[in-house]
Scaffold this motif. Structure first.
Motif, mmCIF file in Angstrom:
data_model
loop_
_atom_site.group_PDB
_atom_site.id
_atom_site.type_symbol
_atom_site.label_atom_id
_atom_site.label_comp_id
_atom_site.label_asym_id
_atom_site.label_seq_id
_atom_site.Cartn_x
_atom_site.Cartn_y
_atom_site.Cartn_z
ATOM 1 N N UNK A 1 0.816 -1.215 0.000
ATOM 2 C CA UNK A 1 0.000 0.000 0.000
ATOM 3 C C UNK A 1 0.850 1.266 0.000
ATOM 4 N N UNK A 2 2.176 1.127 -0.056
ATOM 5 C CA UNK A 2 3.047 2.307 -0.138
ATOM 6 C C UNK A 2 2.696 3.078 -1.399
ATOM 7 N N UNK A 3 2.295 4.325 -1.223
ATOM 8 C CA UNK A 3 1.784 5.120 -2.333
ATOM 9 C C UNK A 3 2.259 6.563 -2.167
ATOM 10 N N UNK A 4 3.072 7.021 -3.106
ATOM 11 C CA UNK A 4 3.609 8.382 -3.009
ATOM 12 C C UNK A 4 2.528 9.442 -3.179
ATOM 13 N N UNK A 5 1.509 9.146 -3.971
ATOM 14 C CA UNK A 5 0.421 10.115 -4.138
ATOM 15 C C UNK A 5 -0.364 10.292 -2.841
ATOM 16 N N UNK A 6 -0.575 9.191 -2.109
ATOM 17 C CA UNK A 6 -1.267 9.293 -0.823
ATOM 18 C C UNK A 6 -0.415 10.037 0.201
ATOM 19 N N UNK A 7 0.879 9.820 0.140
ATOM 20 C CA UNK A 7 1.780 10.525 1.062
ATOM 21 C C UNK A 7 1.744 12.022 0.780
ATOM 22 N N UNK A 8 1.690 12.391 -0.501
ATOM 23 C CA UNK A 8 1.581 13.807 -0.856
ATOM 24 C C UNK A 8 0.266 14.385 -0.353
ATOM 25 N N UNK A 9 -0.808 13.602 -0.465
ATOM 26 C CA UNK A 9 -2.106 14.042 0.062
ATOM 27 C C UNK A 9 -2.047 14.223 1.567
ATOM 28 N N UNK A 10 -1.356 13.317 2.247
ATOM 29 C CA UNK A 10 -1.194 13.413 3.697
ATOM 30 C C UNK A 10 -0.515 14.717 4.089
ATOM 31 N N UNK A 11 0.551 15.060 3.375
ATOM 32 C CA UNK A 11 1.302 16.279 3.695
ATOM 33 C C UNK A 11 0.477 17.524 3.386
ATOM 34 N N UNK A 12 -0.168 17.550 2.228
ATOM 35 C CA UNK A 12 -0.916 18.739 1.811
ATOM 36 C C UNK A 12 -2.153 18.970 2.670
ATOM 37 N N UNK A 13 -2.799 17.895 3.100
ATOM 38 C CA UNK A 13 -4.068 18.034 3.808
ATOM 39 C C UNK A 13 -3.893 18.203 5.308
ATOM 40 N N UNK B 1 0.183 21.058 6.193
ATOM 41 C CA UNK B 1 0.564 22.122 5.246
ATOM 42 C C UNK B 1 1.544 23.123 5.839
ATOM 43 N N UNK B 2 1.498 23.319 7.163
ATOM 44 C CA UNK B 2 2.384 24.310 7.788
ATOM 45 C C UNK B 2 3.772 23.759 8.078
ATOM 46 N N UNK B 3 3.944 22.450 7.951
ATOM 47 C CA UNK B 3 5.231 21.832 8.291
ATOM 48 C C UNK B 3 6.137 21.634 7.086
ATOM 49 N N UNK B 4 5.602 21.812 5.878
ATOM 50 C CA UNK B 4 6.390 21.620 4.670
ATOM 51 C C UNK B 4 6.083 22.747 3.689
ATOM 52 N N UNK B 5 7.129 23.397 3.226
ATOM 53 C CA UNK B 5 6.957 24.399 2.180
ATOM 54 C C UNK B 5 6.808 23.695 0.828
ATOM 55 N N UNK C 1 13.342 15.070 4.767
ATOM 56 C CA UNK C 1 11.912 15.342 4.667
ATOM 57 C C UNK C 1 11.092 14.099 5.065
ATOM 58 N N UNK C 2 11.572 12.932 4.665
ATOM 59 C CA UNK C 2 10.896 11.688 5.056
ATOM 60 C C UNK C 2 10.988 11.492 6.558
ATOM 61 N N UNK C 3 12.167 11.781 7.103
ATOM 62 C CA UNK C 3 12.357 11.648 8.551
ATOM 63 C C UNK C 3 11.439 12.602 9.309
ATOM 64 N N UNK C 4 11.277 13.817 8.810
ATOM 65 C CA UNK C 4 10.383 14.777 9.467
ATOM 66 C C UNK C 4 8.943 14.282 9.441
ATOM 67 N N UNK C 5 8.508 13.762 8.298
ATOM 68 C CA UNK C 5 7.137 13.275 8.194
ATOM 69 C C UNK C 5 6.912 12.067 9.096
ATOM 70 N N UNK C 6 7.883 11.167 9.160
ATOM 71 C CA UNK C 6 7.752 10.002 10.033
ATOM 72 C C UNK C 6 7.624 10.422 11.491
#
Length: 276
Positions: A128-140, A143-147, A195-200
């Motif tokens: 289920x690893x999905x880069x599009x879902x990860x992007x959705x996770x960050x954007x939704x 949003x304040x943690x990643x430029x 960036x991956x480490x920050x999200x984790x």
């Protein structure tokens, strides 16, 4: 209540763990909801038969279910045509199950379920690893943690992160995202994927279970009593960590404490002499 508690037992025990797998937790939530709904729809007749058999075996008088139910808490002047069957089936049986379902919906709403499902897509060892879902996770949700520039960096790092974790034996065998995050730090790979480490790390702060939080508040009631109301925040924080993390504190010996005390700063008195 016995049947309800048997259904919710597995979920309750899982949520009490400090570190749990998100996917398994969400599966347990869904399964518990299904089992509770099945009990509500199809569980009354079997339960009633069990009660009848118990009453017959122990010579307990069985009430007439079609008779008007007499509620001693209500005024006798009020006319209530509720039958005994209606009271026990609708007002007791259904209400007890509905309360459990409502609590599950409140604690695991559709938004919370979506958030946890998106977090689960971060594990590169799963299909289920999905880069599009990860992007959705960050954007939704972050949003304040990643430029915008950092989001672009994250997408680039995810490609290497997926291959690196799957091909590295020490990382591919780790059981959870929390262990994977620690493994990246241990091997120094967190600097390759900042960036991956920050999200984790952000995902690791999600309150999948309130057990640790509830444990902290319970400990605070025991620690900061009226005689200790002048306890400063630094000392209280250290005390709480030791109290809550009892498993880790049990590994600390008196010798370790003495050595740490003597080595930190200059002390007027020493617990023991330091060999020169």
């Amino acid at each position: 209540m016995e049947k309800i508690m048997k259904i919710t037992e597995v979920l309750c025990q899982t949520l009490q763990k400090k570190s749990i797998d998100i996917l398994n937790a969400m599966d347990l939530v869904s399964n518990t909801k299904v089992l509770l709904r099945d009990l509500r729809n199809d569980g009354w007749e079997p339960l009633l038969n069990e009660v009848m058999d118990f009453c017959g075996k122990h010579e307990v008088e069985i009430p007439d279910l079609n008779r008007r139910y007499a509620d001693v808490t209500k005024s006798r002047n009020k006319h209530d045509n509720t039958t005994t069957l209606h009271h026990y089936k609708i007002d007791v049986f259904n209400v007890a199950i509905d309360q459990q379902l409502i609590e599950l919906e409140d604690r695991f709403s559709s938004q919370a379920t979506e958030l946890l499902s998106l977090c689960a897509s971060l594990d590169p060892r799963l299909d289920i690893f999905d880069r599009s879902k990860i992007s959705t996770l960050v954007e939704k949700y972050y949003p304040a943690d990643f430029s915008n520039q950092e989001r672009a960096q994250l997408e680039c790092q995810l490609l290497h992160f997926q291959l690196d974790v799957c091909n590295h034996p020490e990382l591919s065998s780790l059981p959870s995202l929390a262990d994977l995050t620690n493994g990246l730090v241990k091997l120094g790979k967190n600097s390759h994927y900042p960036m991956v480490d920050r999200l984790l790390r952000l995902v690791m702060t999600l309150p999948v279970s309130t057990a640790t939080t509830e444990r902290a508040f319970s400990a605070m009631k025991l620690a900061k009593t009226r005689p200790r109301n002048k306890m400063r925040d630094d000392f209280l924080r250290s005390y709480m960590i030791i109290y809550i993390e009892k498993e880790l504190a049990a590994k600390i010996t008196s010798e370790d404490i003495i050595n740490s005390y003597d080595l930190v700063g200059s002390r007027r008195g020493k617990f023991k002499l330091i060999e020169m």
